[in-house]
Scaffold this motif. Structure first.
Motif, mmCIF file in Angstrom:
data_model
loop_
_atom_site.group_PDB
_atom_site.id
_atom_site.type_symbol
_atom_site.label_atom_id
_atom_site.label_comp_id
_atom_site.label_asym_id
_atom_site.label_seq_id
_atom_site.Cartn_x
_atom_site.Cartn_y
_atom_site.Cartn_z
ATOM 1 N N ARG A 205 -21.582 63.546 21.444
ATOM 2 C CA ARG A 205 -22.699 63.331 22.611
ATOM 3 C C ARG A 205 -21.801 63.537 23.378
ATOM 4 N NH1 ARG A 205 -20.138 59.145 19.622
ATOM 5 N NH2 ARG A 205 -18.521 58.260 20.797
ATOM 6 N N CYS A 206 -22.345 63.763 24.520
ATOM 7 C CA CYS A 206 -21.801 64.022 26.293
ATOM 8 C C CYS A 206 -22.858 64.170 26.848
ATOM 9 C CB CYS A 206 -22.212 66.111 26.198
ATOM 10 S SG CYS A 206 -22.935 67.230 25.997
ATOM 11 N N ILE A 207 -22.233 63.874 28.428
ATOM 12 C CA ILE A 207 -22.836 63.327 29.756
ATOM 13 C C ILE A 207 -22.673 64.732 30.626
ATOM 14 C CG2 ILE A 207 -22.749 62.169 31.720
ATOM 15 C CD1 ILE A 207 -21.495 59.811 29.974
ATOM 16 N N LYS A 208 -21.978 65.024 30.800
ATOM 17 C CA LYS A 208 -21.999 66.817 31.892
ATOM 18 C C LYS A 208 -22.260 67.879 30.755
ATOM 19 C CE LYS A 208 -17.868 65.377 33.318
ATOM 20 N NZ LYS A 208 -17.350 65.618 34.519
ATOM 21 N N GLY A 209 -22.274 67.680 29.721
ATOM 22 C CA GLY A 209 -22.509 69.330 28.764
ATOM 23 C C GLY A 209 -22.108 70.131 28.164
ATOM 24 N N VAL A 210 -22.162 70.556 26.562
ATOM 25 C CA VAL A 210 -20.918 70.854 26.812
ATOM 26 C C VAL A 210 -21.411 72.736 26.827
ATOM 27 C CG1 VAL A 210 -22.340 70.531 24.488
ATOM 28 C CG2 VAL A 210 -20.104 71.332 24.386
ATOM 29 N N ALA A 211 -20.390 74.014 26.248
ATOM 30 C CA ALA A 211 -20.400 74.916 26.658
ATOM 31 C C ALA A 211 -20.565 75.773 25.238
ATOM 32 C CB ALA A 211 -19.586 75.349 27.325
ATOM 33 N N LEU A 212 -21.787 75.889 24.856
ATOM 34 C CA LEU A 212 -22.059 76.652 23.738
ATOM 35 C C LEU A 212 -21.977 77.573 23.895
ATOM 36 C CD1 LEU A 212 -23.200 73.823 21.505
ATOM 37 C CD2 LEU A 212 -21.336 74.918 21.405
ATOM 38 N N HIS A 213 -21.943 78.975 24.771
ATOM 39 C CA HIS A 213 -22.448 80.211 24.844
ATOM 40 C C HIS A 213 -22.095 81.542 23.873
ATOM 41 C CE1 HIS A 213 -24.069 83.321 27.399
ATOM 42 N NE2 HIS A 213 -22.992 83.674 27.291
ATOM 43 N N GLY A 214 -23.440 81.970 23.159
ATOM 44 C CA GLY A 214 -22.872 82.852 22.067
ATOM 45 C C GLY A 214 -22.513 82.438 21.230
ATOM 46 N N CYS A 215 -21.982 80.981 20.736
ATOM 47 C CA CYS A 215 -21.412 80.541 19.436
ATOM 48 C C CYS A 215 -22.369 81.066 18.266
ATOM 49 C CB CYS A 215 -21.408 79.374 19.934
ATOM 50 S SG CYS A 215 -20.279 78.417 20.557
ATOM 51 N N ASP A 216 -21.720 81.352 17.686
ATOM 52 C CA ASP A 216 -22.659 81.747 16.358
ATOM 53 C C ASP A 216 -22.205 79.785 15.329
ATOM 54 O OD1 ASP A 216 -23.777 82.176 13.209
ATOM 55 O OD2 ASP A 216 -21.713 83.635 13.300
ATOM 56 N N LEU A 217 -23.555 79.363 15.493
ATOM 57 C CA LEU A 217 -23.724 78.230 15.000
ATOM 58 C C LEU A 217 -25.241 77.968 13.984
ATOM 59 C CD1 LEU A 217 -24.547 76.437 18.537
ATOM 60 C CD2 LEU A 217 -22.763 75.420 16.725
ATOM 61 N N ARG A 218 -24.837 78.846 12.992
ATOM 62 C CA ARG A 218 -25.977 79.202 12.106
ATOM 63 C C ARG A 218 -25.014 78.147 10.396
ATOM 64 N NH1 ARG A 218 -25.490 85.673 9.198
ATOM 65 N NH2 ARG A 218 -23.035 85.004 10.754
ATOM 66 N N ALA A 219 -26.372 77.542 10.619
ATOM 67 C CA ALA A 219 -26.157 76.221 9.480
ATOM 68 C C ALA A 219 -25.180 75.265 9.628
ATOM 69 C CB ALA A 219 -25.590 76.765 8.289
ATOM 70 N N ALA A 220 -25.479 75.078 11.281
ATOM 71 C CA ALA A 220 -24.243 73.643 11.592
ATOM 72 C C ALA A 220 -25.384 73.071 11.609
ATOM 73 C CB ALA A 220 -24.104 74.148 13.036
ATOM 74 N N ASN A 221 -24.768 71.907 11.556
ATOM 75 C CA ASN A 221 -25.567 70.692 11.857
ATOM 76 C C ASN A 221 -25.120 69.307 13.305
ATOM 77 O OD1 ASN A 221 -26.986 67.767 10.920
ATOM 78 N ND2 ASN A 221 -26.056 67.835 9.386
ATOM 79 N N LEU A 222 -26.446 69.948 13.958
ATOM 80 C CA LEU A 222 -26.762 68.895 15.492
ATOM 81 C C LEU A 222 -27.436 67.951 15.342
ATOM 82 C CD1 LEU A 222 -25.528 72.598 15.532
ATOM 83 C CD2 LEU A 222 -25.730 71.339 17.772
#
Length: 347
Positions: A205-222
């Motif tokens: 959870r977040c309200i003001k946002g999270v920074a995931l710019h340029g991240c390798d999120l392959r196979a991640a579970n969101l």
């Protein structure tokens, strides 16, 4: 003080006392006045004692907090994992007990994670990813879990009290494959450029946002993550699970979402400029508009929601397989492309 109580009636009530002619009544009036002055003196004395005690307590507590912080910071650089884990738990408790030291503890824990898992020389590859049709996205992360002290620090940050925090909490670029951040508070965390392959952000959870710019999120579970107004541009989300994720108003510009599962995902107001949606099933996505798709990269395999009418066709139709998606190696500033065995050109 004794003089004030003894002579006070003749100083403060002299006119009243002089007007009383009966000696017995005059003595009673003097005694009553002295009793009142004594009570007032005792009240002020009690108040002074309380103030002094409170001040002493605060000073003592402040010294204890400083000692706890110093001891934990020293143990955090220990060569023994058990001592480092103990230090993290101590800092987590301190963060809850002392709001004024909240930011100092957060920055110390974030610094520990950056130093323990830097990504400066990290080379993105597919060694920890495998194709498996038994998984919904056909892509599965099979790497080793993070060291327990690093995961403990991430958990402490993930479960930190909700307080005002500014600026961003810097956690990137770091190498954190398989990081467990589920059901936690990731507001203001800055993972830019981090390796988060296979990370578990279920119901984060977040309200003001999270920074995931340029991240390798392959196979991640969101799945179920509530990340409105987040920065997820130029990220590699190939094979990621975004089921029922709330990405309203988030930036997904330039991100690769091939083979990602977006069932029930809310993309209302999200920016999709040059987002790679080739072959992606968007039929159950919420809040999607033609204007958003017009800026994305789509093809004949892109399935759009029924409320948008007929399926839109992209400029460069192509059949995207999970094998193509796994082979994609995202490099910051390079834009979106396909890395296939026959060297297909960028879309």
């Amino acid at each position: 003080m004794a003089l004030l109580i003894w002579r006070g009636p003749f100083w403060f009530d002299a006119q009243l006392i002089d007007s009383i002619k009966d000696p017995e009544k005059k003595a009673q009036a003097v005694t009553s006045s002295r009793t009142t002055l004594l009570q007032i003196a005792l009240a002020f004395g009690g108040l002074a004692t309380i103030v002094f005690t409170a001040r002493s307590y605060l000073l003592t507590r402040s010294g204890q907090v400083a000692d706890r912080y110093t001891k934990a910071a020293t143990q955090l650089v220990s060569s023994h994992p058990a001592e480092r884990i103990g230090a993290i738990y101590a800092l987590s408790r301190l963060m809850r007990d002392s709001p004024r030291d909240h930011r100092a503890v957060v920055d110390l824990l974030a610094g520990f994670v950056r130093d323990a898992r830097p990504r400066d020389e990290y080379v993105e590859d597919d060694a920890d990813l495998e194709l498996d049709d038994s998984y919904e996205s056909s892509l599965h992360w099979v790497g080793n879990p993070l060291p327990i002290d690093v995961q403990t620090a991430l958990t402490a940050l993930n479960n930190r009290p909700r307080r005002y925090e500014s600026p961003w909490i810097q956690l990137g670029p770091t190498d954190l494959p398989g990081a467990a951040l589920l059901h936690g508070w990731i507001d203001n965390l800055h993972f830019e450029g981090s390796n988060l392959q296979g990370a578990d952000l279920v119901n984060a959870r977040c309200i003001k946002g999270v920074a995931l710019h340029g991240c390798d999120l392959r196979a991640a579970n969101l799945s179920g993550a509530r990340l409105p107004a987040s920065h997820i541009s130029d990220a590699n989300l190939v094979g990621a699970l975004l089921r029922w994720a709330d990405l309203r108003g988030s930036s997904l510009d330039g991100s690769d979402l091939r083979s990602a599962v977006l069932r029930g995902c809310n993309l209302k107001g999200a920016s999709l400029q040059q987002a790679d949606l080739r072959g992606v099933d968007l039929t159950e996505v919420k809040g999607l508009r033609h204007e958003q798709l017009a800026l994305a990269v789509i093809d004949d395999g892109t399935l759009v929601p029924a409320y948008l009418g007929k399926r839109r066709r992209g400029a460069a139709p192509s059949a995207v397989t999970p094998e193509d998606a796994v082979g994609r190696v995202g490099t910051e500033g390079e834009g979106h492309h396909r890395s296939t065995d026959d060297g297909a050109a960028p879309a």
